[in-house]
Write a protein that holds these residues in place. Structure first.
Motif, PDB file in Angstrom:
ATOM      1  N   ILE A  27       0.910  -1.279   0.116  1.00 39.00           N
ATOM      2  CA  ILE A  27       0.214   0.112   0.243  1.00 39.00           C
ATOM      3  C   ILE A  27       0.950   1.181   0.004  1.00 39.00           C
ATOM      4  O   ILE A  27       0.695   2.237  -0.530  1.00 39.00           O
ATOM      5  N   GLU A  28       2.085   1.209   0.798  1.00 45.23           N
ATOM      6  CA  GLU A  28       2.763   2.504   0.977  1.00 45.23           C
ATOM      7  C   GLU A  28       3.564   2.624  -0.418  1.00 45.23           C
ATOM      8  O   GLU A  28       3.754   3.866  -1.103  1.00 45.23           O
ATOM      9  N   THR A  29       3.934   1.613  -0.974  1.00 44.08           N
ATOM     10  CA  THR A  29       4.611   1.503  -2.257  1.00 44.08           C
ATOM     11  C   THR A  29       3.940   2.070  -3.450  1.00 44.08           C
ATOM     12  O   THR A  29       4.172   2.856  -4.213  1.00 44.08           O
ATOM     13  N   ASN A  30       2.274   1.847  -3.314  1.00 41.50           N
ATOM     14  CA  ASN A  30       1.404   1.986  -4.283  1.00 41.50           C
ATOM     15  C   ASN A  30       1.235   3.670  -4.084  1.00 41.50           C
ATOM     16  O   ASN A  30       1.000   4.440  -5.185  1.00 41.50           O
ATOM     17  N   ARG A  31       1.216   4.129  -2.935  1.00 40.67           N
ATOM     18  CA  ARG A  31       0.822   5.684  -2.611  1.00 40.67           C
ATOM     19  C   ARG A  31       2.075   6.518  -3.199  1.00 40.67           C
ATOM     20  O   ARG A  31       1.896   7.505  -3.684  1.00 40.67           O
ATOM     21  N   LYS A  32       3.362   5.900  -2.932  1.00 42.40           N
ATOM     22  CA  LYS A  32       4.637   6.506  -3.426  1.00 42.40           C
ATOM     23  C   LYS A  32       4.463   6.613  -5.156  1.00 42.40           C
ATOM     24  O   LYS A  32       4.789   7.673  -5.668  1.00 42.40           O
ATOM     25  N   THR A  33       4.214   5.526  -5.607  1.00 43.50           N
ATOM     26  CA  THR A  33       4.028   5.554  -7.160  1.00 43.50           C
ATOM     27  C   THR A  33       2.852   6.724  -7.609  1.00 43.50           C
ATOM     28  O   THR A  33       3.096   7.553  -8.493  1.00 43.50           O
ATOM     29  N   ALA A  34       1.768   6.644  -6.942  1.00 41.26           N
ATOM     30  CA  ALA A  34       0.954   7.528  -7.454  1.00 41.26           C
ATOM     31  C   ALA A  34       1.267   9.014  -6.972  1.00 41.26           C
ATOM     32  O   ALA A  34       0.715   9.864  -7.912  1.00 41.26           O
ATOM     33  N   LEU A  35       1.953   8.917  -5.983  1.00 45.09           N
ATOM     34  CA  LEU A  35       2.039  10.691  -5.774  1.00 45.09           C
ATOM     35  C   LEU A  35       3.491  11.196  -6.258  1.00 45.09           C
ATOM     36  O   LEU A  35       3.925  12.132  -5.898  1.00 45.09           O
ATOM     37  N   LYS A  36       4.247  10.169  -7.048  1.00 48.72           N
ATOM     38  CA  LYS A  36       5.501  10.666  -7.540  1.00 48.72           C
ATOM     39  C   LYS A  36       5.443  12.028  -8.308  1.00 48.72           C
ATOM     40  O   LYS A  36       4.540  12.335  -9.112  1.00 48.72           O
ATOM     41  N   GLY A  37       6.470  12.649  -7.957  1.00 48.71           N
ATOM     42  CA  GLY A  37       6.487  14.186  -8.720  1.00 48.71           C
ATOM     43  C   GLY A  37       5.612  15.227  -8.114  1.00 48.71           C
ATOM     44  O   GLY A  37       5.814  16.337  -8.624  1.00 48.71           O
ATOM     45  N   ILE A  38       5.031  15.001  -7.132  1.00 48.03           N
ATOM     46  CA  ILE A  38       4.137  15.802  -6.065  1.00 48.03           C
ATOM     47  C   ILE A  38       4.813  16.267  -4.913  1.00 48.03           C
ATOM     48  O   ILE A  38       5.223  15.457  -4.329  1.00 48.03           O
ATOM     49  N   SER A  39       5.188  17.623  -4.754  1.00 49.17           N
ATOM     50  CA  SER A  39       5.850  18.064  -3.729  1.00 49.17           C
ATOM     51  C   SER A  39       5.259  17.885  -2.621  1.00 49.17           C
ATOM     52  O   SER A  39       3.870  17.929  -2.397  1.00 49.17           O
ATOM     53  N   LYS A  40       5.787  18.014  -1.270  1.00 48.75           N
ATOM     54  CA  LYS A  40       5.202  18.001  -0.009  1.00 48.75           C
ATOM     55  C   LYS A  40       4.252  19.039   0.140  1.00 48.75           C
ATOM     56  O   LYS A  40       2.921  18.998   0.638  1.00 48.75           O
ATOM     57  N   THR A  41       4.698  20.152  -0.323  1.00 49.06           N
ATOM     58  CA  THR A  41       3.725  21.370  -0.185  1.00 49.06           C
ATOM     59  C   THR A  41       2.416  21.451  -1.065  1.00 49.06           C
ATOM     60  O   THR A  41       1.336  21.836  -0.724  1.00 49.06           O
ATOM     61  N   THR A  42       2.590  20.984  -2.352  1.00 48.82           N
ATOM     62  CA  THR A  42       1.648  20.631  -3.208  1.00 48.82           C
ATOM     63  C   THR A  42       0.494  19.624  -2.287  1.00 48.82           C
ATOM     64  O   THR A  42      -0.695  19.991  -2.337  1.00 48.82           O
ATOM     65  N   LEU A  43       1.051  18.561  -1.823  1.00 46.72           N
ATOM     66  CA  LEU A  43       0.081  17.535  -1.194  1.00 46.72           C
ATOM     67  C   LEU A  43      -0.360  18.032  -0.049  1.00 46.72           C
ATOM     68  O   LEU A  43      -1.558  17.918   0.342  1.00 46.72           O
ATOM     69  N   GLU A  44       0.050  19.187   0.844  1.00 48.29           N
ATOM     70  CA  GLU A  44      -0.396  19.731   2.096  1.00 48.29           C
ATOM     71  C   GLU A  44      -1.719  20.495   1.657  1.00 48.29           C
ATOM     72  O   GLU A  44      -2.628  20.876   2.244  1.00 48.29           O
ATOM     73  N   ILE A  45      -1.167  21.251   0.483  1.00 42.62           N
ATOM     74  CA  ILE A  45      -2.316  22.489  -0.218  1.00 42.62           C
ATOM     75  C   ILE A  45      -3.746  21.621  -0.600  1.00 42.62           C
ATOM     76  O   ILE A  45      -4.654  21.928  -0.450  1.00 42.62           O
ATOM     77  N   MET A  46      -3.132  20.567  -1.489  1.00 41.14           N
ATOM     78  CA  MET A  46      -4.268  19.736  -1.887  1.00 41.14           C
ATOM     79  C   MET A  46      -5.050  19.015  -0.896  1.00 41.14           C
ATOM     80  O   MET A  46      -6.466  19.019  -0.920  1.00 41.14           O
ATOM     81  N   ASN A  47      -4.408  18.351   0.090  1.00 41.68           N
ATOM     82  CA  ASN A  47      -5.055  17.774   1.310  1.00 41.68           C
ATOM     83  C   ASN A  47      -6.216  18.774   1.895  1.00 41.68           C
ATOM     84  O   ASN A  47      -7.169  18.497   2.336  1.00 41.68           O
ATOM     85  N   SER A  48      -5.744  20.086   2.078  1.00 41.39           N
ATOM     86  CA  SER A  48      -6.346  21.119   2.947  1.00 41.39           C
ATOM     87  C   SER A  48      -7.637  21.353   2.042  1.00 41.39           C
ATOM     88  O   SER A  48      -8.672  21.586   2.509  1.00 41.39           O
ATOM     89  N   ALA A  49      -7.198  21.616   0.734  1.00 42.87           N
ATOM     90  CA  ALA A  49      -8.349  21.902  -0.192  1.00 42.87           C
ATOM     91  C   ALA A  49      -9.703  20.834  -0.325  1.00 42.87           C
ATOM     92  O   ALA A  49     -10.555  21.186  -0.299  1.00 42.87           O
ATOM     93  N   LEU A  50      -9.141  19.454  -0.268  1.00 40.90           N
ATOM     94  CA  LEU A  50     -10.081  18.280  -0.018  1.00 40.90           C
ATOM     95  C   LEU A  50     -10.854  18.399   0.928  1.00 40.90           C
ATOM     96  O   LEU A  50     -12.085  18.274   1.013  1.00 40.90           O
ATOM     97  N   LEU A  51     -10.026  18.783   2.043  1.00 33.33           N
ATOM     98  CA  LEU A  51     -10.538  18.675   3.317  1.00 33.33           C
ATOM     99  C   LEU A  51     -11.819  19.939   3.375  1.00 33.33           C
ATOM    100  O   LEU A  51     -12.933  19.780   4.027  1.00 33.33           O
ATOM    101  N   THR A  52     -11.563  20.986   2.977  1.00 36.42           N
ATOM    102  CA  THR A  52     -12.312  22.330   2.839  1.00 36.42           C
ATOM    103  C   THR A  52     -13.747  21.758   2.142  1.00 36.42           C
ATOM    104  O   THR A  52     -14.912  22.196   2.216  1.00 36.42           O
TER     105      THR A  52
END
Length: 146
Positions: A111-136
């Motif tokens: 599962i962790e490997t799958n997530r890494k593959t899916a999120l490859k090339g997306i910065s930590k900052t972008t992920l944090e913004i995306m997560n925040s936007a989805l929660l909103t």
């Protein structure tokens, strides 16, 4: 007129479906005889002792009929056991077996490997913004009165 690929909710759904399909293929390719939904439900039971089937449905975004069907399958697979509820025979208590705990542990690395593959090339900052936007978005939709 806007095109489908410019609609954010279309793209969110497309990404989720693509990830689930990819993750399921990886489970099968690695010899795991379990579906993503079965894994999620076993994990939900393991992390929430005493959880009801309707609570499981809410947690994993499935209706009661789907949860019942999936639970029937994972009981047959030996990953969980149903125990009669001592005070209400319409209810059952669900317990994860040793083999259920093992499959959760064994699949976790994949599962962790799958997530890494899916999120490859997306910065930590972008992920944090995306997560925040989805929660909103979730909050906006769940907390409307209209």
């Amino acid at each position: 007129m806007e095109k489908l690929n410019s609609i954010i909710f279309y793209n969110i759904d497309k990404a989720i479906r693509a990830y689930r399909s990819y993750a399921q293929r990886q489970l099968k390719a690695n010899g795991f005889n379990i579906t993503i939904d079965q894994w999620l439900i076993i994990k939900a039971i393991l992390e929430n002792p005493g959880i009801t089937q309707s609570e499981i449905g809410d947690l994993v975004f499935k209706d009661n009929a789907s949860v019942t069907r999936i639970i029937d399958l994972i009981v047959k697979s030996g990953f969980i056991i149903r125990h009669p509820h001592p005070e209400d025979r319409r209810k059952t208590n669900l317990e994860v077996t040793d083999s259920g705990k093992k499959i959760i542990k064994d699949v976790q690395g994949l599962i962790e490997t799958n997530r890494k593959t899916a999120l490859k090339g997306i910065s930590k900052t972008t992920l944090e913004i995306m997560n925040s936007a989805l929660l909103t978005i979730s909050d906006n939709c769940l907390n409307t009165k209209k």
